[in-house]
Design a protein around this motif. Structure first.
Motif, PDB file in Angstrom:
ATOM      1  N   GLN A 110       0.834  -1.204   0.000  1.00  0.00           N
ATOM      2  CA  GLN A 110       0.000   0.000   0.000  1.00  0.00           C
ATOM      3  C   GLN A 110       0.866   1.251   0.000  1.00  0.00           C
ATOM      4  N   TRP A 111       1.969   1.226   0.769  1.00  0.00           N
ATOM      5  CA  TRP A 111       2.873   2.365   0.809  1.00  0.00           C
ATOM      6  C   TRP A 111       3.505   2.586  -0.565  1.00  0.00           C
ATOM      7  N   THR A 119       1.795   6.960  -6.695  1.00  0.00           N
ATOM      8  CA  THR A 119       0.843   8.046  -6.931  1.00  0.00           C
ATOM      9  C   THR A 119       1.524   9.401  -6.741  1.00  0.00           C
ATOM     10  N   ALA A 120       2.349   9.529  -5.710  1.00  0.00           N
ATOM     11  CA  ALA A 120       3.073  10.782  -5.472  1.00  0.00           C
ATOM     12  C   ALA A 120       4.013  11.095  -6.630  1.00  0.00           C
ATOM     13  N   GLY A 141       3.012  14.280  -8.481  1.00  0.00           N
ATOM     14  CA  GLY A 141       3.846  15.346  -7.928  1.00  0.00           C
ATOM     15  C   GLY A 141       3.332  15.852  -6.593  1.00  0.00           C
ATOM     16  N   GLU A 142       2.369  15.153  -6.008  1.00  0.00           N
ATOM     17  CA  GLU A 142       1.801  15.554  -4.727  1.00  0.00           C
ATOM     18  C   GLU A 142       2.007  14.432  -3.714  1.00  0.00           C
ATOM     19  N   CYS A 143       2.365  14.822  -2.476  1.00  0.00           N
ATOM     20  CA  CYS A 143       2.616  13.827  -1.450  1.00  0.00           C
ATOM     21  C   CYS A 143       2.271  14.400  -0.088  1.00  0.00           C
ATOM     22  N   GLU A 144       1.724  13.558   0.766  1.00  0.00           N
ATOM     23  CA  GLU A 144       1.364  13.990   2.121  1.00  0.00           C
ATOM     24  C   GLU A 144       2.550  13.904   3.070  1.00  0.00           C
ATOM     25  N   SER A 145       3.661  13.372   2.605  1.00  0.00           N
ATOM     26  CA  SER A 145       4.833  13.192   3.452  1.00  0.00           C
ATOM     27  C   SER A 145       6.004  14.026   2.917  1.00  0.00           C
TER      28      SER A 145
END
Length: 66
Positions: free
Chosen positions: A16-17, A23-24, A28-32
Motif C-alpha cells: 500500500q505504501w 501516486t506521489a 507530484g503531490e505527497c502527504e509526506s
C-alpha cells in the motif's frame, strides 16, 4: 499473531505504501516529506524488522538482502 501473519500483514502494508509512493511520483503531490519517506522504520514492515525480530535473526547474513 504468528510471525508469519505479522510478516504477511507488514508486506501488505508495504504494498500500500508503494502505491502511495507511485501516486506521489505520478502526480507530484505527497502527504509526506522526503526525509520521512527515506527512513526504513516508519512502515509496519520496517517497525517489525527493526523492533520485533530477535538478535539471532538480526545477525543473519540474509538480513542485508531483506
Amino acid at each position: 499473531m504468528s510471525t508469519y501473519d505479522e510478516i504477511s500483514k507488514a508486506i501488505a502494508a508495504h504494498g500500500q505504501w508503494k502505491q502511495k509512493l507511485r501516486t506521489a511520483i505520478d502526480t507530484g503531490e505527497c502527504e509526506s516529506t522526503p526525509e520521512r519517506v527515506k527512513q526504513d522504520n516508519n512502515c509496519s514492515f520496517g517497525k517489525w524488522l527493526h523492533e520485533r525480530i530477535d538478535l539471532a535473526a538480526k545477525e543473519s547474513p540474509h538480513l542485508d538482502t531483506l
